[in-house]
Design an enzyme around this catalytic site. Structure first.
Site, short mmCIF file in Angstrom:
data_model
loop_
_atom_site.label_atom_id
_atom_site.label_comp_id
_atom_site.label_asym_id
_atom_site.label_seq_id
_atom_site.Cartn_x
_atom_site.Cartn_y
_atom_site.Cartn_z
N LEU A 8 -2.59 -5.30 -5.99
CA LEU A 8 -2.57 -4.18 -6.96
C LEU A 8 -1.52 -3.14 -6.61
CD1 LEU A 8 -6.36 -3.52 -7.56
CD2 LEU A 8 -4.69 -4.46 -9.16
N ARG A 57 -2.51 -2.82 2.12
CA ARG A 57 -2.33 -3.46 0.82
C ARG A 57 -3.65 -3.48 0.08
NH1 ARG A 57 2.30 -5.82 0.30
NH2 ARG A 57 3.67 -6.10 2.11
N LYS A 90 -1.47 3.78 1.19
CA LYS A 90 -1.04 4.22 2.52
C LYS A 90 -1.67 3.26 3.53
CE LYS A 90 -2.95 8.08 3.35
NZ LYS A 90 -3.10 9.50 3.16
N ASP A 127 -4.14 16.63 -0.89
CA ASP A 127 -3.00 15.74 -1.15
C ASP A 127 -2.94 15.36 -2.62
OD1 ASP A 127 -1.67 12.73 0.46
OD2 ASP A 127 -0.76 14.43 -0.56
C1 AK5 Z 1 -11.20 6.23 -3.01
O1 AK5 Z 1 -9.95 5.61 -2.83
C2 AK5 Z 1 -9.45 5.54 -1.56
C3 AK5 Z 1 -10.13 6.05 -0.42
C4 AK5 Z 1 -9.52 5.94 0.83
C5 AK5 Z 1 -8.27 5.35 0.94
C6 AK5 Z 1 -7.58 5.24 2.25
O2 AK5 Z 1 -6.73 4.41 2.40
N1 AK5 Z 1 -7.96 6.14 3.21
C7 AK5 Z 1 -7.43 6.17 4.50
C8 AK5 Z 1 -6.69 5.12 5.06
C9 AK5 Z 1 -6.20 5.23 6.35
C10 AK5 Z 1 -6.43 6.40 7.09
C11 AK5 Z 1 -7.15 7.45 6.52
C12 AK5 Z 1 -7.65 7.34 5.24
C13 AK5 Z 1 -7.59 4.85 -0.17
C14 AK5 Z 1 -8.20 4.94 -1.43
N2 AK5 Z 1 -7.61 4.49 -2.61
C15 AK5 Z 1 -6.50 3.69 -2.64
O3 AK5 Z 1 -5.91 3.30 -1.67
C16 AK5 Z 1 -6.01 3.28 -4.00
C17 AK5 Z 1 -5.61 1.81 -3.96
S1 AK5 Z 1 -4.61 1.32 -5.30
C18 AK5 Z 1 -5.73 0.98 -6.57
N3 AK5 Z 1 -7.03 1.14 -6.40
C19 AK5 Z 1 -7.88 0.88 -7.45
N4 AK5 Z 1 -7.46 0.48 -8.64
C20 AK5 Z 1 -6.14 0.29 -8.84
N5 AK5 Z 1 -5.71 -0.13 -10.07
C21 AK5 Z 1 -5.23 0.54 -7.80
BR1 AK5 Z 1 -3.37 0.32 -8.05
#
Ligand code: AK5
Length: 272
Positions: free
Chosen positions: A20, A27, A24, A137
């Site tokens: 998708l 993937r 950060k 952010d």
């Molecule tokens: C509540 O959403 C998150 C909550 C937490 C974290 C995260 O990595 N935290 C984190 C990672 C490392 C260190 C500290 C915090 C990331 C997300 N969200 C995401 O990464 C979004 C992914 S892309 C996507 N997602 C859904 N539908 C789509 N169509 C798409 Br495109």
């Protein structure tokens, strides 16, 4: 269909679909939970990268913060699990994908569309601030769009409980940082999200961030709230932007007044 409430999840429970995007540190894949066909987004984070980035604590805090957030404009984190090398986040799938891609495609949003999005952002931030969570952010890259066109704030990588003094250094664009996070005072509170909401409103309507410049110039312009609002932006929208992009945090228009601002009311006819 819903995600099983039982806490134990494992990779074999999911059929992995197309990638998708690259969030950060990891993937993200479309995924379907085999037993009852629940569609979600599965984020894969490598423990080695989390250790290198010294963000394990941040991730743990995020998981704990997210587990009790329920709001239509906040992307759900349903659960998480890990194997020897990776941590997996089970996320809500946002059916219309990434907002910033839509913004780049059309250049800038209409005033109605921008006002509808800002109204939803204000509602989500009101909900977060009531729980003393500041996102810190807010930017187009961290906003997704649900199947009905509603926006979903995502990636709380930097969210903390307010008030807070930041320990880890920032990465990424300066464009959204408020003056109080630049002038070394280090102390900041929920009002940082008001500033970012102002930057977001500007970017939705103009197609570029208000202080976009070289890093040095951007900082200089941010700490003086030195922005130019183009003439094609309506007076009401400009009024809201100027009330959010105020250097002194306490003088920024509060969220409940954002929701009642003439620009928002003009475009977001209240629910019948
Ligand atoms: C509540 O959403 C998150 C909550 C937490 C974290 C995260 O990595 N935290 C984190 C990672 C490392 C260190 C500290 C915090 C990331 C997300 N969200 C995401 O990464 C979004 C992914 S892309 C996507 N997602 C859904 N539908 C789509 N169509 C798409 Br495109």
């Amino acid at each position: 269909r819903s995600m099983p409430s039982s806490r134990e999840f494992h990779l074999g429970m999911f059929e992995i679909g197309r990638p998708l995007g690259k969030g950060k540190f990891g993937r993200v894949y479309l995924a379907k939970e085999r037993k009852n066909g629940f569609v979600c987004a599965l984020k894969v984070l490598h423990k080695s990268e989390l250790q290198q980035g010294k963000v394990e604590k941040q991730l743990r805090r995020e998981i704990e913060i997210q587990s009790n957030l329920r709001h239509p404009n906040i992307l759900r984190l349903f659960g998480h699990f890990h194997d020897s090398k990776r941590v997996f986040l089970i996320l809500e799938f946002a059916g219309q994908g990434e907002l910033y891609k839509m913004l780049r495609k059309v250049g800038r949003f209409s005033e109605r569309r921008a006002a509808e999005y800002i109204a939803q952002m204000a509602a989500a931030l009101q909900y977060l601030h009531k729980k003393h969570v500041i996102h810190r952010d807010i930017k187009p890259e961290n906003i997704l769009v649900g199947i009905h066109g509603e926006i979903k704030i995502s990636d709380f990588g930097w969210s903390v409980h307010a008030p807070n003094s930041r320990r880890t250094t920032m990465c990424g664009t300066l464009d959204y940082l408020p003056p109080e996070m630049l002038n070394g005072s280090n102390y900041h509170n929920e009002k940082v999200d008001l500033w970012s909401l102002g930057v977001l409103t500007y970017e939705f309507l103009v197609g570029a961030a208000p202080f976009e410049d070289s890093p040095v110039e951007t900082q200089r312009r941010i700490v003086r709230a030195d922005m130019k609002i183009p003439d094609f932006v309506s007076l009401e929208a400009a009024d809201l932007i100027k009330k959010l992009l105020v250097v002194k945090p306490d003088q920024r228009i509060p969220l409940d007044e954002v929701a009642k601002h003439p620009w928002i009311l003009k475009h977001c006819a209240p629910k019948p």
